[in-house]
Motif scaffolding. Structure first.
Motif, PDB file in Angstrom:
ATOM      1  N   HIS A  73       0.832  -1.211   0.000  1.00  0.00           N
ATOM      2  CA  HIS A  73       0.000   0.000   0.000  1.00  0.00           C
ATOM      3  C   HIS A  73       0.863   1.257   0.000  1.00  0.00           C
ATOM      4  CE1 HIS A  73      -2.354   3.237   1.958  1.00  0.00           C
ATOM      5  NE2 HIS A  73      -3.353   2.736   1.256  1.00  0.00           N
ATOM      6  N   PHE A  74       1.934   1.256   0.789  1.00  0.00           N
ATOM      7  CA  PHE A  74       2.802   2.430   0.863  1.00  0.00           C
ATOM      8  C   PHE A  74       3.426   2.741  -0.499  1.00  0.00           C
ATOM      9  CE2 PHE A  74       7.001   4.291   1.316  1.00  0.00           C
ATOM     10  CZ  PHE A  74       6.777   5.377   2.140  1.00  0.00           C
ATOM     11  N   LEU A  75       3.958   1.730  -1.168  1.00  0.00           N
ATOM     12  CA  LEU A  75       4.609   1.956  -2.460  1.00  0.00           C
ATOM     13  C   LEU A  75       3.608   2.376  -3.526  1.00  0.00           C
ATOM     14  CD1 LEU A  75       7.086  -1.060  -2.384  1.00  0.00           C
ATOM     15  CD2 LEU A  75       7.646   1.350  -2.039  1.00  0.00           C
ATOM     16  N   GLU A  76       2.366   1.919  -3.410  1.00  0.00           N
ATOM     17  CA  GLU A  76       1.340   2.318  -4.364  1.00  0.00           C
ATOM     18  C   GLU A  76       0.898   3.761  -4.155  1.00  0.00           C
ATOM     19  OE1 GLU A  76      -0.309   0.600  -6.879  1.00  0.00           O
ATOM     20  OE2 GLU A  76       1.160  -1.029  -6.707  1.00  0.00           O
ATOM     21  N   ALA A 127      -5.535   2.247   9.251  1.00  0.00           N
ATOM     22  CA  ALA A 127      -5.867   0.986   8.593  1.00  0.00           C
ATOM     23  C   ALA A 127      -7.330   0.965   8.174  1.00  0.00           C
ATOM     24  CB  ALA A 127      -5.573  -0.186   9.526  1.00  0.00           C
ATOM     25  N   PHE A 128      -8.183   1.642   8.943  1.00  0.00           N
ATOM     26  CA  PHE A 128      -9.575   1.838   8.559  1.00  0.00           C
ATOM     27  C   PHE A 128     -10.007   3.228   9.001  1.00  0.00           C
ATOM     28  CE2 PHE A 128     -14.162   1.668   9.493  1.00  0.00           C
ATOM     29  CZ  PHE A 128     -14.631   1.363   8.220  1.00  0.00           C
ATOM     30  N   ASN A 145      -6.283  -2.722   2.584  1.00  0.00           N
ATOM     31  CA  ASN A 145      -6.503  -4.160   2.451  1.00  0.00           C
ATOM     32  C   ASN A 145      -5.246  -4.945   2.798  1.00  0.00           C
ATOM     33  OD1 ASN A 145      -9.208  -4.080   1.616  1.00  0.00           O
ATOM     34  ND2 ASN A 145      -8.622  -3.704  -0.507  1.00  0.00           N
ATOM     35  N   CYS A 146      -5.445  -6.051   3.487  1.00  0.00           N
ATOM     36  CA  CYS A 146      -4.368  -7.016   3.744  1.00  0.00           C
ATOM     37  C   CYS A 146      -4.629  -8.255   2.896  1.00  0.00           C
ATOM     38  CB  CYS A 146      -4.309  -7.383   5.229  1.00  0.00           C
ATOM     39  SG  CYS A 146      -3.716  -6.045   6.289  1.00  0.00           S
ATOM     40  N   PRO A 191      -3.205 -11.517  -4.693  1.00  0.00           N
ATOM     41  CA  PRO A 191      -3.665 -12.475  -3.676  1.00  0.00           C
ATOM     42  C   PRO A 191      -5.080 -12.155  -3.210  1.00  0.00           C
ATOM     43  CG  PRO A 191      -1.522 -11.527  -3.113  1.00  0.00           C
ATOM     44  CD  PRO A 191      -2.065 -10.720  -4.229  1.00  0.00           C
ATOM     45  N   GLU A 192      -5.663 -13.100  -2.518  1.00  0.00           N
ATOM     46  CA  GLU A 192      -6.985 -12.890  -1.938  1.00  0.00           C
ATOM     47  C   GLU A 192      -6.899 -11.953  -0.732  1.00  0.00           C
ATOM     48  OE1 GLU A 192      -8.773 -16.564  -0.926  1.00  0.00           O
ATOM     49  OE2 GLU A 192      -8.863 -17.308  -3.005  1.00  0.00           O
ATOM     50  N   VAL A 193      -7.948 -11.186  -0.548  1.00  0.00           N
ATOM     51  CA  VAL A 193      -8.002 -10.239   0.566  1.00  0.00           C
ATOM     52  C   VAL A 193      -8.328 -10.988   1.859  1.00  0.00           C
ATOM     53  CG1 VAL A 193      -9.173  -8.209   1.498  1.00  0.00           C
ATOM     54  CG2 VAL A 193      -8.702  -8.362  -0.955  1.00  0.00           C
ATOM     55  N   ILE A 194      -7.593 -10.640   2.914  1.00  0.00           N
ATOM     56  CA  ILE A 194      -7.869 -11.185   4.246  1.00  0.00           C
ATOM     57  C   ILE A 194      -8.724 -10.172   5.001  1.00  0.00           C
ATOM     58  CG2 ILE A 194      -6.882 -11.967   6.430  1.00  0.00           C
ATOM     59  CD1 ILE A 194      -4.360 -12.706   4.949  1.00  0.00           C
TER      60      ILE A 194
END
Length: 452
Positions: free
Chosen positions: A201-204, A299-300, A309-310, A369-372
């Protein structure tokens, strides 16, 4: 710098000096005893590098073991003494070289940052568009709790308030750190999935757009130094997000770096401020530096309803990549677009380079990947917060930090009027007949009727 034990001060050493001088005087020796003020001045002039160790100093365990081994070697042979000194010197030399390499990368990143235009600094660029190298340091801080009160009420000391994790990523070029505030309702743990997700997320969002990515981390195996992190960097190169990705780990016990400085500023402000919600905690982070070097990413965010998202990176990466054996002995890893799937390994910054092929299957560039989804707060925890912690919140934040449970308090498993069935106690069996129910006693001991 040489450090004395924490219970030894200058005054203690001065009193020992006076006591020893008086003993010499009693032996009719001409010994002059100087004053404590003169003793303190001579200390500062002659041995300013000797200081008293603070109880909270985070010293290297290996260094302490080496010093203790050298002190115990007084009656050993010269070869054994030499081996212990050599081991201590090699450890300190390796730590010094790694610290020097970290400073070189930091200075290079700051020069690259200074060469960017004002628009590039403010708005950033698309990924892999700026032909520079940039170093990012990241680490987890010790979790904080809220509500928090600098005038801590007595009963609050024994309660477990709502926890918030802090994960910081510092851009060494701009000296700005983004701190991810992860409430316990949004946390999925401190494993590789969460660390890689926040880095992604940070790099995006906050990345400069550098072509060559460099990361600096401590030596925590469970969070940072693992195969999933190395595989993730290889994945970024294969998908064209960077031309090269490197990660560098510091020597165990010598891991002080930029994020620790920013965490210290946050904790200093946190201890002096009353906090009743995560919104107030984010304001504490923003106000911890006057120049705005500490920034916040929730985070939210309850206002915008946006979540960081994780992802399940472990399952995703294990399909496409292989593990590196004995990964813990290496401190430098590098992947590049020119050598897809090849990771360059170095034990230390000055060591020779080894290579390992970790690519197992073709990596599709569009697949993620799938979201946790976080599990949130359990009903029992929500009940505890409402009953025990809510009264310490400011009224306007009580419903946000410690909301009331959705169900009545008595409906957690059993109603308040229904008795809870206790497990039956196991009958005590006698050693002779393996039966129970004996009531006859002789001198306080239960006897068995089958015994003659």
């Amino acid at each position: 710098v040489m450090k004395l034990p924490s219970d030894v001060s200058k005054a203690t050493i001065y009193h020992d000096y006076v006591r020893a001088s008086k003993v010499l005087r009693s032996q009719e020796k001409d010994v002059r005893i100087i004053s404590y003020r003169q003793f303190h001045r001579l200390w500062q002039e002659l041995v300013p590098f000797v200081a008293t160790m603070k109880p909270s100093s985070d010293l290297c365990y290996i260094c302490q073991e080496n010093v203790a081994a050298i002190m115990r070697a007084a009656n050993q042979s010269e070869d054994e003494k030499s081996d212990k000194l050599k081991a201590a010197e090699e450890h300190l030399k390796a730590a010094k070289e790694e610290r020097k390499a970290y400073k070189v990368k930091t200075e290079s990143s700051r020069k690259n940052w200074d060469g960017l235009s004002e628009d590039q600094r403010k708005h950033g660029m698309s990924q892999c568009s700026v032909p520079i190298s940039m170093l990012y340091s990241f680490d987890h801080a010790q979790g904080v709790y809220y509500p928090s009160n600098p005038f801590q009420p007595g009963p609050m000391y024994f309660k477990i308030a709502r926890k918030c994790e802090i994960f910081g990523i510092c851009c060494e070029g701009s000296r700005i750190q983004v701190n991810y505030l992860i409430d316990e309702a949004e946390s999925i743990g401190k494993g590789a999935n969460s660390i890689i997700s926040y880095l992604y997320h940070f790099l995006e969002v906050y990345g400069v757009g550098e072509q060559h990515l460099q990361l600096q981390a401590d030596n925590c195996v469970g969070q940072n130094k693992n195969n999933y992190m190395i595989q993730y960097l290889a994945w970024r190169c294969l998908t064209g997000k960077h031309m090269s990705c490197s990660i560098h780990f510091m020597i165990v016990g010598h891991t002080r770096f930029s994020p620790d400085q920013y965490f210290g500023l946050i904790k200093r402000k946190y201890r002096k401020t009353r906090i009743s919600s995560i919104t107030q905690l984010s304001q504490v982070v923003l106000e911890s530096t006057q120049s705005g070097m500490n920034r916040v990413q929730l985070a939210f965010d309850h206002k915008t309803q946006q979540r960081v998202n994780c992802y399940d990176w472990k399952s995703f990466l294990s399909v496409h990549f292989k593990i590196i054996p004995l990964i813990s002995k290496y401190h430098h890893f590098k992947s590049s677009h020119e050598k897809p799937g090849i990771v360059e390994l170095k034990e230390f910054s000055e060591s020779s380079t080894e290579e390992a092929n970790i690519l197992k299957a073709i990596v599709p560039g569009h697949q993620m990947p799938e979201v946790i989804h976080p599990l949130g707060i359990s009903p029992d925890r929500q009940k505890y917060l409402c009953e025990e912690i809510r009264k310490f919140c400011e009224p306007e934040f009580a419903d946000v930090t410690c909301p009331r449970p959705d169900s009545p308090l008595g409906d957690a498993g059993h109603s308040s009027n229904e008795p809870v069935q206790q497990p039956a106690k196991r009958a005590r069996l006698r050693s002779h007949c393996r039966g129970s129910g004996h009531t006859k006693t002789v001198k306080g001991r239960v006897t068995c009727p089958q015994l003659k």
